[in-house]
Design an enzyme around this catalytic site. Sequence first.
Site, PDB file in Angstrom:
ATOM      1  N   LYS A 114       0.844  -1.193   0.000  1.00 49.64           N
ATOM      2  CA  LYS A 114       0.000   0.000   0.000  1.00 49.64           C
ATOM      3  C   LYS A 114       0.879   1.243   0.000  1.00 49.64           C
ATOM      4  O   LYS A 114       1.684   1.439   0.900  1.00 49.64           O
ATOM      5  CB  LYS A 114      -0.924  -0.007   1.223  1.00 49.64           C
ATOM      6  CG  LYS A 114      -1.806   1.233   1.338  1.00 49.64           C
ATOM      7  CD  LYS A 114      -2.896   1.056   2.396  1.00 49.64           C
ATOM      8  CE  LYS A 114      -3.672   2.350   2.602  1.00 49.64           C
ATOM      9  NZ  LYS A 114      -4.741   2.213   3.606  1.00 49.64           N
ATOM     10  N   ASP A 160     -13.306   4.785  10.137  1.00 50.73           N
ATOM     11  CA  ASP A 160     -13.751   4.707   8.736  1.00 50.73           C
ATOM     12  C   ASP A 160     -14.234   3.280   8.477  1.00 50.73           C
ATOM     13  O   ASP A 160     -13.884   2.648   7.501  1.00 50.73           O
ATOM     14  CB  ASP A 160     -12.583   5.081   7.815  1.00 50.73           C
ATOM     15  CG  ASP A 160     -13.038   5.500   6.420  1.00 50.73           C
ATOM     16  OD1 ASP A 160     -14.254   5.712   6.213  1.00 50.73           O
ATOM     17  OD2 ASP A 160     -12.173   5.618   5.535  1.00 50.73           O
TER      18      ASP A 160
HETATM   19  P1  ADP Z   1      -7.576   3.661   1.161  1.00 48.88           P
HETATM   20  O1  ADP Z   1      -6.967   4.246   2.394  1.00 48.88           O
HETATM   21  O2  ADP Z   1      -7.089   4.365  -0.039  1.00 48.88           O
HETATM   22  O3  ADP Z   1      -9.051   3.545   1.242  1.00 48.88           O
HETATM   23  P2  ADP Z   1      -7.439   0.795   1.666  1.00 48.88           P
HETATM   24  O4  ADP Z   1      -6.460   0.315   2.671  1.00 48.88           O
HETATM   25  O5  ADP Z   1      -8.856   0.874   2.117  1.00 48.88           O
HETATM   26  O6  ADP Z   1      -6.952   2.189   1.053  1.00 48.88           O
HETATM   27  O7  ADP Z   1      -7.340  -0.155   0.400  1.00 48.88           O
HETATM   28  C1  ADP Z   1      -8.044   0.108  -0.798  1.00 48.88           C
HETATM   29  C2  ADP Z   1      -8.522  -1.198  -1.433  1.00 48.88           C
HETATM   30  O8  ADP Z   1      -7.416  -2.056  -1.710  1.00 48.88           O
HETATM   31  C3  ADP Z   1      -9.425  -2.021  -0.529  1.00 48.88           C
HETATM   32  O9  ADP Z   1     -10.763  -1.646  -0.635  1.00 48.88           O
HETATM   33  C4  ADP Z   1      -9.168  -3.434  -0.989  1.00 48.88           C
HETATM   34  O10 ADP Z   1      -9.941  -3.718  -2.129  1.00 48.88           O
HETATM   35  C5  ADP Z   1      -7.710  -3.415  -1.408  1.00 48.88           C
HETATM   36  N1  ADP Z   1      -6.850  -3.893  -0.305  1.00 48.88           N
HETATM   37  C6  ADP Z   1      -6.297  -3.134   0.662  1.00 48.88           C
HETATM   38  N2  ADP Z   1      -5.563  -3.878   1.520  1.00 48.88           N
HETATM   39  C7  ADP Z   1      -5.644  -5.145   1.083  1.00 48.88           C
HETATM   40  C8  ADP Z   1      -5.082  -6.401   1.535  1.00 48.88           C
HETATM   41  N3  ADP Z   1      -4.297  -6.478   2.621  1.00 48.88           N
HETATM   42  N4  ADP Z   1      -5.385  -7.500   0.836  1.00 48.88           N
HETATM   43  C9  ADP Z   1      -6.179  -7.430  -0.262  1.00 48.88           C
HETATM   44  N5  ADP Z   1      -6.713  -6.307  -0.738  1.00 48.88           N
HETATM   45  C10 ADP Z   1      -6.464  -5.164  -0.084  1.00 48.88           C
HETATM   46 MG    MG Z   2     -10.194   2.370   2.425  1.00 41.94          MG
END
Ligand code: ADP
Ligand code: MG
Length: 380
Positions: A123, A228
């Site tokens: 991420k 959130d």
């Molecule tokens: P943001 O802060 O931009 O909302 P998120 O952490 O919510 O970021 O991640 C965005 C998207 O990425 C999630 O909705 C999910 O679909 C995917 N995602 C995030 N973390 C994971 C993970 N550990 N494994 C699989 N998919 C993930």
């Molecule tokens: Mg998110």
Amino acid sequence: MGKLNVTVLRYLTKEDFRILTAIEMGMKNHELVPGALVAAIASLKTGGVHKLLRELCKHKLLSYERGKTYDGYRLTNMGYDYLALKSLTLRGSVAAFGNQIGVGKESNIYTVSDDDGTPLCLKLHRLGRICFRNVREKRDYHGKRRNMSWLYLSRISATREFAYMKALYDRGFPVPKPIDFNRHCVIMELVNGYPMTNVSEIENVEQLYDDLMNLIVRLGNCGVIHGDFNEFNIMITDEGKPILIDFPQMVSTSHPNAKMYFDRDVTGVRDLFRKKYGFDSEEYPTFDDLEREDNLDVEVLCSGYGFTQEMEDDILKEYGMNDDNDDQSDTEEVEEGKQESPEIEIEEYRKELEKEIKFSEEKPRTLQLTKSLGESSTSN
Ligand code: ADP
Ligand code: MG
């Protein structure tokens, strides 16, 4: 933006890395970092540095810009990405890059894999990038003015996310296993499942509702609120179990607006279940039901990842979650004219550069977050 051309990573030499890091350090106090300053911070010969700077600009890791009073370099998004990814690669946390799997409001998500081929999730935090021009002045840790730039904000956001994820994972909460972080990047377990937004069929709706509400209460009893808690941040595994993600905006239950954030998370779940699954329950937790059992909120702040109260205040401000009692730092700004001599400044930058290079090469020590603060004398 956002696309990763990882072949460039392979060609980044130790010197390139040093130069990029020097610019990163310089950007704490300069919007543009002059070439001579880069050479001084990096402790490299000026002649050679200019050639390398040009190459880095050509690859779009840096940009050269003309400022009002002087010209200089700044890191691009891509440059910052490569700094972090190179570090994570050197440490062996990441060995190969896969596809982009998500674009969040404030992040880009990729699949990567480690040395053993285990798939992981990367991420990249992206805060404050929209209004880079609109940089706000902020004091440095040393009391100097500093930019509250996207570099700074994205980095605290990632650090905060990693610290919370680690504390939660260690307590057995259903969150992805945190693997490593560097700068604005977090590496975690790749969840086998889908965000709840993409899941239309839930086998046992009532069970899931209970699981989620219990999760909110368990978090609250540990002293934290997700902040959130919605269907984008809850993933459902193939076994139908919820996994919570996305932690940079978590707050303490001691926050002045804690009750509001708690109620918002709870109401979000109730509304979702009513609208999406036609499930309406009279049973839901309230803030007053919480019973403190743990101090996860406080421990995250002293978990030793270089996180300070000031950073905490800054990031909450960015998320609009500060408690609005305007800090006095604006009135202190008078002192700011007192500039330190360039030699002292460069000396400081050099020290920070060495610290940063060390941080880049070593995995952050995985600190044990102790149960009670009284015994939190973790050696580090
Ligand atoms: P943001 O802060 O931009 O909302 P998120 O952490 O919510 O970021 O991640 C965005 C998207 O990425 C999630 O909705 C999910 O679909 C995917 N995602 C995030 N973390 C994971 C993970 N550990 N494994 C699989 N998919 C993930
Ligand atoms: Mg998110």
